[in-house]
Write a protein that holds these residues in place. Structure first.
Motif, PDB file in Angstrom:
ATOM      1  N   GLU A  26      28.269  86.384  15.133  1.00 15.26           N
ATOM      2  CA  GLU A  26      29.742  86.118  15.670  1.00 15.26           C
ATOM      3  C   GLU A  26      30.755  86.516  14.446  1.00 15.26           C
ATOM      4  O   GLU A  26      31.533  87.073  15.127  1.00 15.26           O
ATOM      5  CB  GLU A  26      29.668  84.479  15.720  1.00 15.26           C
ATOM      6  N   ILE A  27      30.563  86.324  13.358  1.00 23.46           N
ATOM      7  CA  ILE A  27      31.564  86.424  12.268  1.00 23.46           C
ATOM      8  C   ILE A  27      31.618  88.066  12.315  1.00 23.46           C
ATOM      9  O   ILE A  27      32.868  88.602  12.190  1.00 23.46           O
ATOM     10  CB  ILE A  27      31.346  85.953  11.073  1.00 23.46           C
ATOM     11  N   ALA A  28      30.489  88.836  12.225  1.00 25.70           N
ATOM     12  CA  ALA A  28      30.620  90.398  12.205  1.00 25.70           C
ATOM     13  C   ALA A  28      31.191  90.905  13.157  1.00 25.70           C
ATOM     14  O   ALA A  28      32.257  91.864  13.136  1.00 25.70           O
ATOM     15  CB  ALA A  28      29.146  90.825  12.044  1.00 25.70           C
ATOM     16  N   ALA A  29      31.022  90.302  14.440  1.00 27.11           N
ATOM     17  CA  ALA A  29      31.922  90.797  15.811  1.00 27.11           C
ATOM     18  C   ALA A  29      33.449  90.563  15.561  1.00 27.11           C
ATOM     19  O   ALA A  29      34.139  91.373  15.956  1.00 27.11           O
ATOM     20  CB  ALA A  29      31.351  89.998  17.028  1.00 27.11           C
ATOM     21  N   GLN A  30      33.724  89.538  14.838  1.00 30.67           N
ATOM     22  CA  GLN A  30      35.145  89.259  14.673  1.00 30.67           C
ATOM     23  C   GLN A  30      35.655  90.035  13.447  1.00 30.67           C
ATOM     24  O   GLN A  30      36.801  90.637  13.914  1.00 30.67           O
ATOM     25  CB  GLN A  30      35.306  87.723  14.219  1.00 30.67           C
ATOM     26  N   ILE A  31      34.956  90.497  12.510  1.00 30.52           N
ATOM     27  CA  ILE A  31      35.509  91.341  11.612  1.00 30.52           C
ATOM     28  C   ILE A  31      35.508  92.957  12.198  1.00 30.52           C
ATOM     29  O   ILE A  31      36.275  93.670  11.893  1.00 30.52           O
ATOM     30  CB  ILE A  31      34.521  91.220  10.428  1.00 30.52           C
ATOM     31  N   ASP A  32      34.332  93.219  13.244  1.00 29.74           N
ATOM     32  CA  ASP A  32      34.575  94.528  13.731  1.00 29.74           C
ATOM     33  C   ASP A  32      35.880  94.633  14.582  1.00 29.74           C
ATOM     34  O   ASP A  32      36.535  95.639  14.222  1.00 29.74           O
ATOM     35  CB  ASP A  32      33.196  94.739  14.914  1.00 29.74           C
ATOM     36  N   GLN A  33      36.026  93.727  15.168  1.00 27.73           N
ATOM     37  CA  GLN A  33      37.598  93.670  15.991  1.00 27.73           C
ATOM     38  C   GLN A  33      38.896  93.742  14.822  1.00 27.73           C
ATOM     39  O   GLN A  33      39.757  94.474  15.036  1.00 27.73           O
ATOM     40  CB  GLN A  33      37.760  92.504  16.565  1.00 27.73           C
ATOM     41  N   ASP A  34      38.975  92.816  13.901  1.00 27.21           N
ATOM     42  CA  ASP A  34      39.906  92.628  13.108  1.00 27.21           C
ATOM     43  C   ASP A  34      40.190  93.921  12.021  1.00 27.21           C
ATOM     44  O   ASP A  34      41.225  94.173  11.639  1.00 27.21           O
ATOM     45  CB  ASP A  34      39.823  91.349  11.988  1.00 27.21           C
ATOM     46  N   TYR A  35      39.034  94.799  11.809  1.00 28.24           N
ATOM     47  CA  TYR A  35      39.195  95.664  10.872  1.00 28.24           C
ATOM     48  C   TYR A  35      38.711  97.040  11.383  1.00 28.24           C
ATOM     49  O   TYR A  35      38.598  98.018  10.745  1.00 28.24           O
ATOM     50  CB  TYR A  35      38.406  95.512   9.589  1.00 28.24           C
ATOM     51  N   ALA A  36      38.901  97.191  12.658  1.00 25.31           N
ATOM     52  CA  ALA A  36      38.648  98.456  13.347  1.00 25.31           C
ATOM     53  C   ALA A  36      39.468  99.555  12.599  1.00 25.31           C
ATOM     54  O   ALA A  36      40.618  99.231  12.518  1.00 25.31           O
ATOM     55  CB  ALA A  36      38.678  98.507  14.803  1.00 25.31           C
ATOM     56  N   ASP A  37      38.940 100.485  12.021  1.00 22.87           N
ATOM     57  CA  ASP A  37      39.582 101.652  11.584  1.00 22.87           C
ATOM     58  C   ASP A  37      40.176 101.648  10.145  1.00 22.87           C
ATOM     59  O   ASP A  37      41.215 102.022   9.792  1.00 22.87           O
ATOM     60  CB  ASP A  37      40.734 102.197  12.413  1.00 22.87           C
ATOM     61  N   LYS A  38      40.067 100.174   9.673  1.00 28.76           N
ATOM     62  CA  LYS A  38      40.541  99.773   8.502  1.00 28.76           C
ATOM     63  C   LYS A  38      39.777 100.085   7.150  1.00 28.76           C
ATOM     64  O   LYS A  38      40.177  99.770   5.990  1.00 28.76           O
ATOM     65  CB  LYS A  38      40.939  98.296   8.499  1.00 28.76           C
ATOM     66  N   ASP A  39      38.404 100.270   7.334  1.00 26.77           N
ATOM     67  CA  ASP A  39      37.357 100.617   6.285  1.00 26.77           C
ATOM     68  C   ASP A  39      37.610  99.749   5.113  1.00 26.77           C
ATOM     69  O   ASP A  39      37.829  99.969   4.006  1.00 26.77           O
ATOM     70  CB  ASP A  39      37.881 102.110   5.692  1.00 26.77           C
ATOM     71  N   PRO A  40      37.237  98.133   5.436  1.00 32.18           N
ATOM     72  CA  PRO A  40      37.384  97.261   4.696  1.00 32.18           C
ATOM     73  C   PRO A  40      36.330  97.513   3.369  1.00 32.18           C
ATOM     74  O   PRO A  40      35.278  98.116   3.461  1.00 32.18           O
ATOM     75  CB  PRO A  40      37.050  95.973   5.294  1.00 32.18           C
TER      76      PRO A  40
END
Ligand code: PRP
Length: 183
Positions: A26-40
């Protein structure tokens, strides 16, 4: 190692490896969304964060980079002073990077309070915290957590990176350590 392997050492299993994996998805899915194209850049705090870093990054569908810090508390006790010595610093320049600090646990909050100030001074584009566990009743300072796995009771908890005398980090479940083990 799972809870059955050390059943006599635990009074209670709080979170199973399946529950931990489910929450990380669940957390990974949120990070996928929040950091798309941000190369965290994910910054893990050694040693406890090794497990969560390995599982969280593999659950991501976006690219990310990883780096590591090792810190130790100054002074008496383990986490009492709030002054942290950096034993191993990052290899990565944080300027302009989107940084997520990855921790296994926030206990008093003193380690992260210091670390966040230190990292913020390096001018990242953004700086957030992901922690697998937090003990709300042990907090001595307010820490702004963006991604949280689970809250824990203020008891001696081991597993999934959390150790007692170097042991139990490789326990896949998380549980309360029986008093006879440490008394
Ligand atoms: C743990 C944890 C955090 C810190 C949290 O590390 O990984 O870094 O304690 O405690 P605090 O909120 O009270 O500051 P520890 O120093 O036990 O080292 P380890 O990761 O090697 O186990």
């Amino acid at each position: 190692m799972d809870a059955a392997d050390v059943a006599a050492d635990l009074t209670e299993v709080l979170y199973t490896s399946d529950q931990i994996a489910g929450r990380l998805t669940e957390i990974a899915a949120q990070i996928d969304q929040d950091y798309a194209d941000k190369d965290p850049l994910l910054v893990g705090v050694l040693n406890g964060a090794v497990m969560v870093m390995a599982d969280l990054t593999r659950a991501l569908h976006i690219h990310c980079a990883m780096d590591w810090m090792a810190v130790s508390s100054y002074g008496m006790g383990t986490h009492s002073s709030g002054v942290v010595r950096i034993l191993k610093d990052l290899s990565t320049d944080l300027v302009g990077r989107h940084v997520i600090v990855v921790e296994d646990i926030i206990d008093t909050g003193l380690t992260l309070s210091y670390l966040m100030q230190n990292l913020a001074s390096r001018n990242p584009a953004s700086l957030k915290i992901m922690t697998m566990f937090r003990k709300p009743d042990a907090l001595k300072i307010d820490i702004d957590v963006t991604y949280l796995g689970f809250d824990l009771p203020n008891q001696f908890v081991v597993g999934y990176g959390l150790d007692y005398a170097g042991r139990y980090r490789n326990l896949t479940d998380v549980g309360i350590l029986a008093e006879h083990v440490y008394s």
